[in-house]
Design a protein around this motif. Structure first.
Motif, mmCIF file in Angstrom:
data_model
loop_
_atom_site.group_PDB
_atom_site.id
_atom_site.type_symbol
_atom_site.label_atom_id
_atom_site.label_comp_id
_atom_site.label_asym_id
_atom_site.label_seq_id
_atom_site.Cartn_x
_atom_site.Cartn_y
_atom_site.Cartn_z
ATOM 1 N N LYS A 138 0.834 -1.201 0.000
ATOM 2 C CA LYS A 138 0.000 0.000 0.000
ATOM 3 C C LYS A 138 0.868 1.249 0.000
ATOM 4 N N LYS A 139 0.253 2.367 -0.415
ATOM 5 C CA LYS A 139 0.882 3.668 -0.242
ATOM 6 C C LYS A 139 0.465 4.218 1.113
ATOM 7 N N SER A 140 1.430 4.616 1.897
ATOM 8 C CA SER A 140 1.144 5.180 3.205
ATOM 9 C C SER A 140 0.839 6.666 3.078
ATOM 10 N N LYS A 141 -0.013 7.176 3.948
ATOM 11 C CA LYS A 141 -0.306 8.616 3.923
ATOM 12 C C LYS A 141 0.925 9.418 4.333
ATOM 13 N N PHE A 142 1.878 8.749 4.967
ATOM 14 C CA PHE A 142 3.113 9.412 5.366
ATOM 15 C C PHE A 142 4.228 9.205 4.341
ATOM 16 N N ASN A 143 3.971 8.318 3.366
ATOM 17 C CA ASN A 143 5.014 7.965 2.407
ATOM 18 C C ASN A 143 4.365 7.703 1.045
ATOM 19 N N PRO A 144 4.703 8.492 0.010
ATOM 20 C CA PRO A 144 4.067 8.312 -1.301
ATOM 21 C C PRO A 144 4.469 7.023 -2.007
ATOM 22 N N ASP A 145 5.563 6.405 -1.580
ATOM 23 C CA ASP A 145 6.013 5.163 -2.198
ATOM 24 C C ASP A 145 5.208 3.978 -1.659
ATOM 25 N N ILE A 146 5.148 2.906 -2.462
ATOM 26 C CA ILE A 146 4.443 1.700 -2.022
ATOM 27 C C ILE A 146 5.232 1.048 -0.882
ATOM 28 N N THR A 147 4.528 0.722 0.179
ATOM 29 C CA THR A 147 5.140 0.168 1.380
ATOM 30 C C THR A 147 4.483 -1.162 1.719
ATOM 31 N N SER A 148 5.257 -2.064 2.300
ATOM 32 C CA SER A 148 4.723 -3.348 2.734
ATOM 33 C C SER A 148 4.278 -3.270 4.192
ATOM 34 N N PHE A 149 3.078 -3.785 4.447
ATOM 35 C CA PHE A 149 2.556 -3.890 5.800
ATOM 36 C C PHE A 149 2.170 -5.344 6.037
ATOM 37 N N HIS A 150 2.360 -5.821 7.239
ATOM 38 C CA HIS A 150 1.814 -7.130 7.562
ATOM 39 C C HIS A 150 0.316 -6.965 7.807
ATOM 40 N N LEU A 151 -0.465 -7.908 7.303
ATOM 41 C CA LEU A 151 -1.917 -7.827 7.428
ATOM 42 C C LEU A 151 -2.358 -7.657 8.882
ATOM 43 N N VAL A 152 -1.736 -8.409 9.788
ATOM 44 C CA VAL A 152 -2.113 -8.329 11.194
ATOM 45 C C VAL A 152 -1.880 -6.918 11.736
ATOM 46 N N ASP A 153 -0.727 -6.331 11.408
ATOM 47 C CA ASP A 153 -0.443 -4.967 11.856
ATOM 48 C C ASP A 153 -1.449 -3.981 11.279
ATOM 49 N N TYR A 154 -1.758 -4.157 9.992
ATOM 50 C CA TYR A 154 -2.656 -3.219 9.308
ATOM 51 C C TYR A 154 -4.055 -3.247 9.924
ATOM 52 N N ILE A 155 -4.602 -4.438 10.107
ATOM 53 C CA ILE A 155 -5.953 -4.543 10.674
ATOM 54 C C ILE A 155 -5.952 -4.141 12.148
ATOM 55 N N HIS A 156 -4.885 -4.541 12.860
ATOM 56 C CA HIS A 156 -4.791 -4.210 14.284
ATOM 57 C C HIS A 156 -4.790 -2.689 14.505
ATOM 58 N N ASN A 157 -4.215 -1.949 13.555
ATOM 59 C CA ASN A 157 -4.134 -0.489 13.668
ATOM 60 C C ASN A 157 -5.330 0.230 13.050
ATOM 61 N N SER A 158 -6.266 -0.531 12.467
ATOM 62 C CA SER A 158 -7.450 0.087 11.858
ATOM 63 C C SER A 158 -8.465 0.460 12.944
ATOM 64 N N LYS A 159 -9.153 1.553 12.728
ATOM 65 C CA LYS A 159 -10.125 2.024 13.713
ATOM 66 C C LYS A 159 -11.342 1.098 13.768
ATOM 67 N N ASP A 160 -11.886 0.951 14.967
ATOM 68 C CA ASP A 160 -13.155 0.247 15.195
ATOM 69 C C ASP A 160 -13.101 -1.240 14.854
ATOM 70 N N ILE A 161 -11.876 -1.819 14.811
ATOM 71 C CA ILE A 161 -11.734 -3.270 14.613
ATOM 72 C C ILE A 161 -10.914 -3.810 15.774
ATOM 73 N N GLU A 162 -11.426 -4.834 16.437
ATOM 74 C CA GLU A 162 -10.705 -5.430 17.558
ATOM 75 C C GLU A 162 -10.158 -6.792 17.136
ATOM 76 N N VAL A 163 -8.847 -6.852 16.929
ATOM 77 C CA VAL A 163 -8.204 -8.131 16.627
ATOM 78 C C VAL A 163 -7.976 -8.854 17.954
ATOM 79 N N VAL A 164 -8.586 -10.025 18.093
ATOM 80 C CA VAL A 164 -8.546 -10.755 19.354
ATOM 81 C C VAL A 164 -7.359 -11.715 19.412
ATOM 82 N N ARG A 165 -7.140 -12.449 18.316
ATOM 83 C CA ARG A 165 -6.024 -13.400 18.293
ATOM 84 C C ARG A 165 -5.651 -13.730 16.855
ATOM 85 N N VAL A 166 -4.470 -14.357 16.730
ATOM 86 C CA VAL A 166 -3.940 -14.768 15.424
ATOM 87 C C VAL A 166 -3.726 -16.276 15.445
ATOM 88 N N PHE A 167 -4.144 -16.955 14.366
ATOM 89 C CA PHE A 167 -3.877 -18.381 14.196
ATOM 90 C C PHE A 167 -2.749 -18.542 13.177
#
Length: 411
Positions: free
Chosen positions: A73-102
């Motif tokens: 994805k492109k970060s709002k802080f960085n115009p270049d395409i950046t890699s994020f781990h899915l768990v980090d991305y969802i965990h940092n999203s508003k109004d979503i509660e990540v409970v655990r990872v399998f």
């Protein structure tokens, strides 16, 4: 004199402009440049965050993921395409509660040996509990899913029946069905989707390295495979999982795809992934497929083979603490420069059997599980040719193609 010069200049400019207009018109694409004109970058299901993040808002979520669960994805802080781990991305999203990872075989960070039992733990970055699906249980328990509103599945597959991520998918779907939890599936390319080959698994040889009656190479994305599990009634008691597939964009089965992250420790590059369906049969023999070297699934060899010049010595390394024939010289072949395969190559397996000094010790019990049938071992022991063996697969492959066609999402 000046008038004639100006007149000549204007005439030249007029002729030049007409030439430019004609020559600059778009030339219809030829057979050589059509691909470059229409080729578009594959957008994975995970990359299409706008399709699934809204579905998770206000929900308590569990995520099935490993080191391949990457978002570009492109970060709002960085115009270049950046890699994020899915768990980090969802965990940092508003109004979503990540409970655990399998986490599947090889663990959340993908560094454990093949077959090594993985313990539960805590992710040091997010503080989230990590539940292993390759330890005490291979299927999420009712207790582990308690309070979960939705499960997200995002793991990179390689399109081979004995690669255990599709077995993990089966058990996750089954657990979700039993607990009435919707499953959102983020589809990814299959690097071996350009062909279908191998014997069909027989039900009596079902195991975690082969759970379904499909060929070794099945030519489907993991999302399409999930649809097939549902549609064919392969879950316990023919239950159906509430499955939402976030499809890819600009993908087709014959489109080449180089994995940005190695899917497991012993598949380090495109060559190993392509050779894996052919060389993994050696895991059921006394021949090494390169574990304990830097050329995993690109070479094969054994101390018991004769007539081969190429040699290597396996040592303990990441993903292979106890490799077959550890610290012993193995003789065999280097296949790292092999052109891309569009079928399973049995010639190396047949050759190794015929040139081994200990034929009675060549196969072990694991071979039948990998093959999904006793017939392949019997055919090799009876000196059938590769062509004769492959002819015996034709009827089963034709039946599978008809089943497969019902669940395809891409051309």
């Amino acid at each position: 004199m000046i008038y004639n010069t100006i007149k000549s200049t204007y005439l030249f400019l007029f002729i030049f402009s007409i030439f430019c207009e004609v020559s600059c018109k778009q030339i219809p694409p030829t057979a050589n440049n059509t691909k470059n004109v229409i080729e578009k970058k594959i957008i994975t299901g995970a990359d299409r965050t706008s399709e699934y993040i809204p579905l998770l808002k206000g929900k308590k979520v569990a995520i099935v993921a490993n080191q391949t669960s990457i978002i570009q994805k492109k970060s709002k802080f960085n115009p270049d395409i950046t890699s994020f781990h899915l768990v980090d991305y969802i965990h940092n999203s508003k109004d979503i509660e990540v409970v655990r990872v399998f986490a599947p075989e090889h663990g959340f960070r993908g560094k454990a040996d093949a077959g090594e039992l993985i313990k539960d733990g805590i992710d040091t970055k997010t503080g989230l509990p990590i539940i292993s699906l390759y330890g005490k249980n291979k299927k999420p328990s009712n207790e582990q899913l308690k309070g979960i509103d939705m499960v997200v599945f995002d793991i990179q597959d390689v399109g081979v029946r004995f690669y255990t991520y599709i077995s993990t998918l089966h058990y996750v779907m089954e657990a979700c069905a039993e607990n009435n939890i919707p499953l959102i599936f983020l589809d990814r390319p299959n690097p071996n989707a350009h062909y279908i080959d191998g014997p069909i698994l027989e039900q009596e040889h079902q195991s975690f390295v082969g759970m379904h009656p499909v060929p070794v190479v099945y030519g489907m994305t993991i999302g399409e495979y999930g649809k097939m599990i549902n549609g064919e009634g392969w879950l316990h008691n023919k239950m159906k999982c509430d499955l939402t597939i976030i499809q890819m964009e600009h993908y087709s089965h014959d489109k080449k795809y180089s994995l940005p992250v190695k899917p497991s420790p012993n598949l380090p590059n495109d060559v190993s992934i392509n050779l894996y369906p052919s060389l993994c049969f050696f895991e059921g023999t006394n021949v090494s497929a390169g574990r304990g070297t830097e050329n995993q699934f690109q070479i094969y060899g054994s101390p018991f083979l004769k007539g081969f010049d190429y040699k290597f010595t396996p040592f303990s390394n990441e993903g292979a603490k106890y490799p077959k024939h550890k610290e012993k010289t193995c003789y065999g072949e280097d296949l790292s420069n092999t052109d891309q395969l569009s079928e399973i190559n049995l010639s190396w397996l047949v050759k190794a059997y015929r040139q081994t000094e200990k034929k009675e010790e060549f196969f072990n019990d694991f071979f039948v599980k990998l093959a999904g049938t006793k017939q392949l071992q019997q055919q090799i022991e009876n000196n059938l040719t590769e062509k004769e063996i492959k002819n015996s697969w034709k009827e089963g492959l034709e039946k599978f193609r008809k089943i497969r066609s019902k669940y395809l999402l891409y051309k």
